[in-house]
Enzyme design. Structure first.
Site, PDB file in Angstrom:
ATOM      1  CG  ASN A  90      -1.569   1.293   1.510  1.00 26.35           C
ATOM      2  OD1 ASN A  90      -2.526   1.673   0.844  1.00 26.35           O
ATOM      3  ND2 ASN A  90      -1.055   2.037   2.487  1.00 26.35           N
ATOM      4  CB  SER A 142      -4.047   4.899  -8.690  1.00 22.90           C
ATOM      5  OG  SER A 142      -4.750   6.068  -9.068  1.00 22.90           O
ATOM      6  CE1 TYR A 155       0.324   7.741  -6.714  1.00 28.50           C
ATOM      7  CE2 TYR A 155      -1.488   8.064  -8.251  1.00 28.50           C
ATOM      8  CZ  TYR A 155      -1.020   7.650  -7.015  1.00 28.50           C
ATOM      9  OH  TYR A 155      -1.904   7.141  -6.088  1.00 28.50           O
TER      10      TYR A 155
HETATM   11  P1  NAD Z   1      -0.934   8.591   2.668  1.00 30.08           P
HETATM   12  O1  NAD Z   1       0.092   9.546   2.181  1.00 30.08           O
HETATM   13  O2  NAD Z   1      -1.951   9.076   3.657  1.00 30.08           O
HETATM   14  O3  NAD Z   1      -0.226   7.267   3.265  1.00 30.08           O
HETATM   15  C1  NAD Z   1       0.832   6.646   2.619  1.00 30.08           C
HETATM   16  C2  NAD Z   1       1.729   6.001   3.656  1.00 30.08           C
HETATM   17  O4  NAD Z   1       2.820   5.362   2.974  1.00 30.08           O
HETATM   18  C3  NAD Z   1       2.341   7.022   4.629  1.00 30.08           C
HETATM   19  O5  NAD Z   1       2.112   6.632   5.965  1.00 30.08           O
HETATM   20  C4  NAD Z   1       3.831   7.009   4.272  1.00 30.08           C
HETATM   21  O6  NAD Z   1       4.694   7.247   5.375  1.00 30.08           O
HETATM   22  C5  NAD Z   1       3.994   5.577   3.733  1.00 30.08           C
HETATM   23  N1  NAD Z   1       5.211   5.438   2.936  1.00 30.08           N
HETATM   24  C6  NAD Z   1       5.709   6.288   2.007  1.00 30.08           C
HETATM   25  N2  NAD Z   1       6.865   5.820   1.530  1.00 30.08           N
HETATM   26  C7  NAD Z   1       7.126   4.652   2.156  1.00 30.08           C
HETATM   27  C8  NAD Z   1       8.182   3.708   2.099  1.00 30.08           C
HETATM   28  N3  NAD Z   1       9.228   3.881   1.283  1.00 30.08           N
HETATM   29  N4  NAD Z   1       8.119   2.608   2.895  1.00 30.08           N
HETATM   30  C9  NAD Z   1       7.080   2.418   3.732  1.00 30.08           C
HETATM   31  N5  NAD Z   1       6.049   3.282   3.828  1.00 30.08           N
HETATM   32  C10 NAD Z   1       6.077   4.385   3.053  1.00 30.08           C
HETATM   33  O7  NAD Z   1      -1.633   8.030   1.348  1.00 30.08           O
HETATM   34  P2  NAD Z   1      -3.028   7.260   1.126  1.00 30.08           P
HETATM   35  O8  NAD Z   1      -3.954   8.218   0.471  1.00 30.08           O
HETATM   36  O9  NAD Z   1      -3.434   6.526   2.335  1.00 30.08           O
HETATM   37  O10 NAD Z   1      -2.552   6.242  -0.011  1.00 30.08           O
HETATM   38  C11 NAD Z   1      -2.244   4.879   0.223  1.00 30.08           C
HETATM   39  C12 NAD Z   1      -2.043   4.198  -1.122  1.00 30.08           C
HETATM   40  O11 NAD Z   1      -3.237   4.329  -1.919  1.00 30.08           O
HETATM   41  C13 NAD Z   1      -0.913   4.817  -1.952  1.00 30.08           C
HETATM   42  O12 NAD Z   1      -0.215   3.786  -2.635  1.00 30.08           O
HETATM   43  C14 NAD Z   1      -1.648   5.688  -2.948  1.00 30.08           C
HETATM   44  O13 NAD Z   1      -0.924   5.873  -4.139  1.00 30.08           O
HETATM   45  C15 NAD Z   1      -2.921   4.858  -3.186  1.00 30.08           C
HETATM   46  N6  NAD Z   1      -4.022   5.662  -3.692  1.00 30.08           N
HETATM   47  C16 NAD Z   1      -4.535   6.706  -2.974  1.00 30.08           C
HETATM   48  C17 NAD Z   1      -5.585   7.441  -3.522  1.00 30.08           C
HETATM   49  C18 NAD Z   1      -6.202   8.603  -2.787  1.00 30.08           C
HETATM   50  O14 NAD Z   1      -7.069   9.264  -3.385  1.00 30.08           O
HETATM   51  N7  NAD Z   1      -5.871   8.875  -1.555  1.00 30.08           N
HETATM   52  C19 NAD Z   1      -6.111   7.110  -4.775  1.00 30.08           C
HETATM   53  C20 NAD Z   1      -5.558   6.039  -5.465  1.00 30.08           C
HETATM   54  C21 NAD Z   1      -4.518   5.318  -4.914  1.00 30.08           C
END
Ligand code: NAD
Length: 247
Positions: A90, A142, A155
C-alpha cells in the site's frame, strides 16, 4: 467465525490513511496485523489504543523501497507471527508535475517507492506463501494507472506497472494457491488528497457519479474481500473503487 480469523497480514504504508484503515478493518475481522511504515505518529497511537488488545498487532519501521530492508522485515515478521497469509502493498507517494517540468529525481523517487517496493515485498514474502501453499497479495494501484492522468506521468506509470506485476504474479504463483489482485482507488479523502487546493477537489468530485470522494473504509472493505476466502477464485484482477468515475 470472523472472515480473517487465524490469518496474519502485513500492510506497508500502514501508519495512516488507507493502510491504517485496512489494518482497522482486518483487526475487526480477526486478523493479526504487522503494520509497516517509515514512521508512526498520533494516528497509529490512537489505533493501537483502540485495537491493541483485540488481536496480535505489531509495528515495524521499515522502508519498503529498500530491497534488503524488505527482506529483513519479512524475516522478522515470520519470526514474530509464524506465518504470513496476506500482503498489502500500500505504501505510495505522489510527486505531481507536468512532463516539461518533471525532474529525473521526481520520476525515480515515485517509481522506486510505488513500484520497486512491490517487487521487494512480494519477492520477500513469496517463499513464505509458497511453503504454506496459500496467500493473498493485494497491490494498491490507482484509477490513473488504468486511465492515465495529465501531470501524473510518473505516478500513473508506477501504478500501471503495479497492474502488470499483479497479473504476472497471479499467473506465476497461482499453482501454489497464491492469489494476487490490485485495487484501483479513485479520489479517496486522505492526507495525500488533502494537499490539493479546494477548487481542484471540488472539480474532481463533480466528475464522480456517486458525487463524493471515497472514504479509506470504502477501499479497506474491498481489501477485506480480497484478503478473505470469499475471493478464493479471484486472482489477477483489478477492482476499481472510484464511485463509477472509471467504468
Ligand atoms: P498517505 O500519504 O496518507 O499514506 C501513505 C503512507 O505510505 C504514509 O504513511 C507514508 O509514510 C507511507 N510510505 C511512504 N513511503 C514509504 C516507504 N518507502 N516505505 C514504507 N512506507 C512508506 O496516502 P493514502 O492516500 O493513504 O494512499 C495509500 C495508497 O493508496 C498509496 O499507494 C496511494 O498511491 C494509493 N491511492 C490513494 C488514492 C487517494 O485518493 N488517496 C487514490 C488512489 C490510490
Amino acid at each position: 467465525m470472523k472472515l480473517l480469523e487465524g490469518k496474519t497480514a502485513v500492510i506497508t504504508g500502514a501508519g495512516r490513511g488507507i493502510g491504517l484503515s485496512i489494518a482497522e478493518v482486518f483487526v475487526q475481522n480477526g486478523a493479526n496485523v504487522a503494520l509497516t511504515d517509515l514512521a508512526f505518529g498520533a494516528e497509529t497511537d490512537e489505533f493501537l489504543k483502540n485495537y491493541g488488545s483485540q488481536t496480535t498487532i505489531k509495528t515495524y519501521k521499515s522502508d519498503a523501497s529498500d530491497f534488503d530492508n524488505s527482506a529483513k522485515l519479512i524475516e522478522e515478521i515470520v519470526k514474530d507471527f509464524g506465518r504470513i497469509d496476506i500482503l498489502v502493498n500500500n505504501a505510495g507517494i505522489t510527486r505531481d508535475s507536468a512532463l516539461k517540468r518533471m525532474t529525473e529525481e521526481q520520476w525515480d523517487l515515485v517509481l522506486k517507492i510505488n513500484l520497486k517496493s512491490v517487487f521487494n515485498m512480494t519477492k520477500a514474502v513469496q517463499p513464505v506463501m509458497w511453503k504454506q501453499a496459500n496467500g493473498s497479495i493485494i497491490n494498491m494501484s490507482s484509477v490513473v494507472g488504468v486511465s492515465g492522468n495529465a501531470n501524473q506521468a510518473n505516478y500513473s506509470a508506477s501504478k500501471a506497472g503495479m497492474i502488470g506485476f499483479t497479473k504476472s504474479i497471479a499467473r506465476e504463483l497461482g499453482i501454489r494457491n497464491i492469489r494476487c489482485n490490485a485495487i484501483a482507488p479513485g479520489f479517496i479523502e486522505t492526507k495525500m488528497t488533502e494537499q490539493l487546493p479546494e477548487d481542484i477537489r471540488q472539480e474532481w468530485i463533480k466528475t464522480i457519479p456517486l458525487r463524493r470522494g471515497g472514504k479509506p473504509e470504502d477501499v479497506a472493505n474491498v481489501a477485506l474481500f480480497l484478503a478473505s476466502d470469499l475471493s478464493s477464485y479471484v486472482s489477477g484482477q483489478v477492482i476499481n473503487v472510484c464511485g463509477a468515475m472509471n467504468t
